[in-house]
Enzyme design. Structure first.
Site, PDB file in Angstrom:
ATOM      1  N   THR A 113       0.827  -1.211   0.000  1.00 19.67           N
ATOM      2  CA  THR A 113       0.000   0.000   0.000  1.00 19.67           C
ATOM      3  C   THR A 113       0.861   1.262   0.000  1.00 19.67           C
ATOM      4  O   THR A 113       0.340   2.366   0.076  1.00 19.67           O
ATOM      5  CB  THR A 113      -0.918   0.038   1.252  1.00 19.67           C
ATOM      6  OG1 THR A 113      -0.064  -0.036   2.423  1.00 19.67           O
ATOM      7  CG2 THR A 113      -1.897  -1.118   1.267  1.00 19.67           C
ATOM      8  N   HIS A 138      17.376   0.740  -9.650  1.00 15.60           N
ATOM      9  CA  HIS A 138      16.560   0.832 -10.864  1.00 15.60           C
ATOM     10  C   HIS A 138      17.321   1.468 -12.029  1.00 15.60           C
ATOM     11  O   HIS A 138      16.920   1.319 -13.174  1.00 15.60           O
ATOM     12  CB  HIS A 138      15.236   1.543 -10.594  1.00 15.60           C
ATOM     13  CG  HIS A 138      15.359   2.980 -10.276  1.00 15.60           C
ATOM     14  ND1 HIS A 138      15.618   3.432  -9.009  1.00 15.60           N
ATOM     15  CD2 HIS A 138      15.273   4.072 -11.045  1.00 15.60           C
ATOM     16  CE1 HIS A 138      15.682   4.739  -9.026  1.00 15.60           C
ATOM     17  NE2 HIS A 138      15.490   5.157 -10.245  1.00 15.60           N
ATOM     18  N   HIS A 161      23.614   4.591  -7.493  1.00 13.13           N
ATOM     19  CA  HIS A 161      23.286   4.768  -8.914  1.00 13.13           C
ATOM     20  C   HIS A 161      24.488   5.208  -9.757  1.00 13.13           C
ATOM     21  O   HIS A 161      24.793   4.613 -10.785  1.00 13.13           O
ATOM     22  CB  HIS A 161      22.173   5.796  -9.074  1.00 13.13           C
ATOM     23  CG  HIS A 161      20.939   5.486  -8.281  1.00 13.13           C
ATOM     24  ND1 HIS A 161      20.410   4.216  -8.217  1.00 13.13           N
ATOM     25  CD2 HIS A 161      20.136   6.257  -7.522  1.00 13.13           C
ATOM     26  CE1 HIS A 161      19.328   4.236  -7.454  1.00 13.13           C
ATOM     27  NE2 HIS A 161      19.147   5.464  -7.012  1.00 13.13           N
ATOM     28  N   LEU A 174       5.922   3.507  -3.220  1.00 10.80           N
ATOM     29  CA  LEU A 174       6.657   2.854  -4.308  1.00 10.80           C
ATOM     30  C   LEU A 174       5.782   1.832  -5.020  1.00 10.80           C
ATOM     31  O   LEU A 174       5.774   1.749  -6.249  1.00 10.80           O
ATOM     32  CB  LEU A 174       7.924   2.173  -3.753  1.00 10.80           C
ATOM     33  CG  LEU A 174       8.802   1.507  -4.801  1.00 10.80           C
ATOM     34  CD1 LEU A 174       9.437   2.547  -5.718  1.00 10.80           C
ATOM     35  CD2 LEU A 174       9.893   0.659  -4.155  1.00 10.80           C
ATOM     36  N   LYS A 177      16.424   0.112  -2.148  1.00  6.63           N
ATOM     37  CA  LYS A 177      17.390   1.016  -1.524  1.00  6.63           C
ATOM     38  C   LYS A 177      16.691   1.781  -0.407  1.00  6.63           C
ATOM     39  O   LYS A 177      15.474   1.899  -0.452  1.00  6.63           O
ATOM     40  CB  LYS A 177      17.976   1.950  -2.564  1.00  6.63           C
ATOM     41  CG  LYS A 177      17.149   3.209  -2.856  1.00  6.63           C
ATOM     42  CD  LYS A 177      17.916   4.177  -3.718  1.00  6.63           C
ATOM     43  CE  LYS A 177      17.448   5.572  -3.478  1.00  6.63           C
ATOM     44  NZ  LYS A 177      18.012   6.580  -4.333  1.00  6.63           N
TER      45      LYS A 177
HETATM   46  P1  NAD Z   1       5.804   4.138   2.305  1.00  7.98           P
HETATM   47  O1  NAD Z   1       6.024   4.701   3.666  1.00  7.98           O
HETATM   48  O2  NAD Z   1       4.967   4.896   1.337  1.00  7.98           O
HETATM   49  O3  NAD Z   1       5.140   2.699   2.462  1.00  7.98           O
HETATM   50  C1  NAD Z   1       5.579   1.774   3.384  1.00  7.98           C
HETATM   51  C2  NAD Z   1       4.761   0.509   3.280  1.00  7.98           C
HETATM   52  O4  NAD Z   1       5.241  -0.380   4.268  1.00  7.98           O
HETATM   53  C3  NAD Z   1       3.276   0.680   3.535  1.00  7.98           C
HETATM   54  O5  NAD Z   1       2.576  -0.208   2.698  1.00  7.98           O
HETATM   55  C4  NAD Z   1       3.109   0.235   4.989  1.00  7.98           C
HETATM   56  O6  NAD Z   1       1.832  -0.289   5.289  1.00  7.98           O
HETATM   57  C5  NAD Z   1       4.143  -0.853   5.047  1.00  7.98           C
HETATM   58  N1  NAD Z   1       4.609  -1.093   6.406  1.00  7.98           N
HETATM   59  C6  NAD Z   1       5.156  -0.210   7.269  1.00  7.98           C
HETATM   60  N2  NAD Z   1       5.460  -0.831   8.434  1.00  7.98           N
HETATM   61  C7  NAD Z   1       5.098  -2.116   8.288  1.00  7.98           C
HETATM   62  C8  NAD Z   1       5.139  -3.247   9.116  1.00  7.98           C
HETATM   63  N3  NAD Z   1       5.614  -3.199  10.384  1.00  7.98           N
HETATM   64  N4  NAD Z   1       4.697  -4.414   8.626  1.00  7.98           N
HETATM   65  C9  NAD Z   1       4.203  -4.514   7.375  1.00  7.98           C
HETATM   66  N5  NAD Z   1       4.135  -3.479   6.546  1.00  7.98           N
HETATM   67  C10 NAD Z   1       4.564  -2.296   6.991  1.00  7.98           C
HETATM   68  O7  NAD Z   1       7.250   3.808   1.719  1.00  7.98           O
HETATM   69  P2  NAD Z   1       7.700   3.713   0.185  1.00  7.98           P
HETATM   70  O8  NAD Z   1       8.003   5.070  -0.304  1.00  7.98           O
HETATM   71  O9  NAD Z   1       6.708   2.887  -0.579  1.00  7.98           O
HETATM   72  O10 NAD Z   1       9.094   2.957   0.306  1.00  7.98           O
HETATM   73  C11 NAD Z   1       9.202   1.574   0.565  1.00  7.98           C
HETATM   74  C12 NAD Z   1      10.671   1.179   0.486  1.00  7.98           C
HETATM   75  O11 NAD Z   1      11.148   1.450  -0.821  1.00  7.98           O
HETATM   76  C13 NAD Z   1      11.574   1.969   1.431  1.00  7.98           C
HETATM   77  O12 NAD Z   1      12.636   1.135   1.839  1.00  7.98           O
HETATM   78  C14 NAD Z   1      12.121   3.075   0.538  1.00  7.98           C
HETATM   79  O13 NAD Z   1      13.368   3.530   0.976  1.00  7.98           O
HETATM   80  C15 NAD Z   1      12.250   2.331  -0.761  1.00  7.98           C
HETATM   81  N6  NAD Z   1      12.218   3.197  -1.940  1.00  7.98           N
HETATM   82  C16 NAD Z   1      11.131   3.986  -2.196  1.00  7.98           C
HETATM   83  C17 NAD Z   1      11.123   4.771  -3.337  1.00  7.98           C
HETATM   84  C18 NAD Z   1       9.946   5.632  -3.667  1.00  7.98           C
HETATM   85  O14 NAD Z   1       9.977   6.246  -4.729  1.00  7.98           O
HETATM   86  N7  NAD Z   1       8.912   5.699  -2.851  1.00  7.98           N
HETATM   87  C19 NAD Z   1      12.204   4.757  -4.208  1.00  7.98           C
HETATM   88  C20 NAD Z   1      13.287   3.922  -3.927  1.00  7.98           C
HETATM   89  C21 NAD Z   1      13.273   3.145  -2.796  1.00  7.98           C
END
Ligand code: NAD
Length: 484
Positions: A19, A178, A240, A22, A148
């Protein structure tokens, strides 16, 4: 030209953090596109797993909204979306809790590829890995995908690798960068190793220098708290830009095979010299254009975190002795542009009088916008004006060369997820590569922390701090213009 879509094997893909931002922006819309392209078999399943209390229908609604928002309207097809959503389900799981795991297990099918995407904070990787095994959900053929940041220094990267290694073999771990999934980045390997033209010239004897630029127009607004603990060096250069540098500098692998390619990349990282303090410029964007500066977006008004970095590095091996690699990346710059430019040396002797017209040959590999390659060549200026020289681009933009097919090129996430299902790790970072990159970056960061260096302010919409220009000028060179 007919592009070939080769379907992957049927799979069950669990997205922990399904949810999150990313998943909504990249992973789920990407999977939809692969489904429409016929690459994701119809008997595959996607299971969102996150803390939120949702049922299948609630998650499907969220996925539909993500597709509506992040897939271009002309690629949205009602019937295809409906069919895709039928393959999507949800399990409520807390990575640190005990509930939901049996429900997840009951959803997993036998005899299909099992992949687990850890799209959550790295602090949860260990919990997920441990519980997947404790509940008998992961087996020796399962794969995990991790995002990452992979550590914030060598010690934390080693700790993460160790936690994952307790439960998964290296061949099961897919560390996503990526940038490696971008079409042009892979094309760089094709250009180097499928043509005889460049490789004989691909060395210090003929290459004057290499520039790698990743410029963004956005700032850190909304992500200030996260970014302040990271900065451009950790967030961009260590991963990257380092990966791009490796692909340019590596020796030809004996085969296009995951370990052969990654062995060669690792050798490049290990051959990097320490970077001298005078070869590093750090910057922080100032307020401007009606928007706040970096410190207003950070939680710390005295933050010394860099939103820009430029540095010069050297690779100590036979091929690259004395050819500098200049790397720069930053936020709030004049354009969103990523490119690698390889500048060749002068011919040893000029037979032409028109010395003024002469420019170096430059091979430009554009990652964005307008992915493609460009070779700057000298030709005779057309017309009757005598033997004057001019520089023209030999342009290969993918959009022009491939026409409508260019639109079907999978984006980096789509391609990488399909590689996970295929079990191909070539475009993923191996644990030792990540550790070697931190081993190079750590002393650089420790150096400026010990010196108490402050980043230099730069205007939003500019090309970065003045000192970054000087980094090149000092060597009698210039950065290429940052153009969108
Ligand atoms: P976000 O905060 O939007 O989403 C986090 C997700 O993790 C949510 O679905 C939440 O419900 C879930 N979550 C949190 N704690 C939890 C738990 N204890 N048990 C189960 N689920 C749990 O974060 P995001 O932006 O989607 O990023 C996710 C990962 O990807 C991170 O490690 C981030 O560094 C990495 N990342 C994100 C992006 C980006 O563009 N958003 C880019 C590169 C890397």
């Amino acid at each position: 030209m007919v592009s070939r879509v080769i379907p992957v094997d049927p799979f069950d893909l669990v997205i922990f953090g399904g949810t999150g931002d990313l998943a909504r922006r990249k992973i789920l819309p990407g999977l939809y596109r692969r489904f429409v392209a016929g690459q994701m078999p119809a008997d595959s399943r996607i299971i969102g797993a996150a803390r939120g209390e949702l049922d299948d229908a609630g998650f499907q609604k969220m996925v539909a909204e993500a597709i509506a928002e992040f897939v271009p309207a002309e690629r949205q097809d009602k019937a295809a979306i409906k069919a895709f959503l039928e393959r999507v389900g949800y399990v409520s799981i807390d990575a640190k809790g005990t509930g939901g795991w049996d429900a997840l297990k009951s959803r997993m099918r036998e005899n299909v590829v099992r992949a687990f995407y850890f799209s959550v904070a790295p602090a949860l990787f260990g919990d997920l890995a441990e519980r997947l095994h404790a509940h008998g959900i992961a087996d020796a053929w399962s794969r995990i995908v991790v995002e990452k940041p992979f550590g914030r220094d060598l010690a934390s990267a080693k700790a993460l690798n160790a936690v994952l290694a307790e439960h998964f073999d290296e061949h099961q771990i897919y560390r996503i960068d990526h940038y490696l999934g971008k079409e042009t980045v892979q094309n760089l390997m094709a250009v180097r190793f499928a043509n005889i033209l460049f490789e004989p010239l691909w060395k210090a004897e003929y290459i004057d220098h290499v520039q790698i630029t990743v410029a963004e127009t956005v700032g850190v607004e909304g992500r200030g708290a996260y970014y302040d603990k990271s900065g451009a060096m950790r967030d961009m250069v260590q991963n990257h830009l380092m990966q791009l540098l490796c692909l340019i500098a590596m020796e030809p692998p004996y085969h296009f095979d995951p370990d052969a390619v990654r062995d060669e990349k690792l050798k490049v990282i290990r051959a990097l010299d320490p970077v001298k303090p005078e070869d590093i410029v750090r910057g922080q964007y100032l307020p401007g254009g009606g928007q706040g500066g970096y410190v207003e977006h950070s939680e710390d008004p005295a933050s010394r975190t860099e939103s820009y970095i430029a540095l010069k590095c050297h690779i100590s091996n036979w091929r690259w002795k004395n050819t500098p690699f200049y790397l720069r990346t930053g936020k709030r710059l004049r354009a969103r542009a990523s490119e690698i430019a390889i500048t060749f040396k002068e011919p040893p002797h000029s037979i032409f009088d028109d010395a003024q017209g002469w420019r170096e040959n430059v091979l430009v590999i554009r990652l964005q916008p307008n992915e493609g390659m460009n070779l700057m060549m000298m030709i005779k200026e057309p017309g009757p004006g005598g033997m004057r020289l001019m520089q023209v681009p030999l342009d290969m933009s993918f959009a022009d060369a491939l026409g409508a097919e260019a639109e079907d090129i999978p984006d980096a996430y789509e391609r990488l997820i399909m590689d996970v299902i295929r079990g191909n790790q070539t475009l993923f970072m191996r644990g030792d590569e990540v550790e070697a990159a931190w081993a190079w970056a750590d002393p650089i960061i420790a150096g400026w922390e010990a010196r108490g260096d402050r980043p230099q302010g730069y205007d939003p919409g500019s090309s970065g701090p003045e000192d970054a220009l000087m980094l090149m000028h000092r060597d009698g060179r210039r950065w290429r213009e940052i153009k969108g």
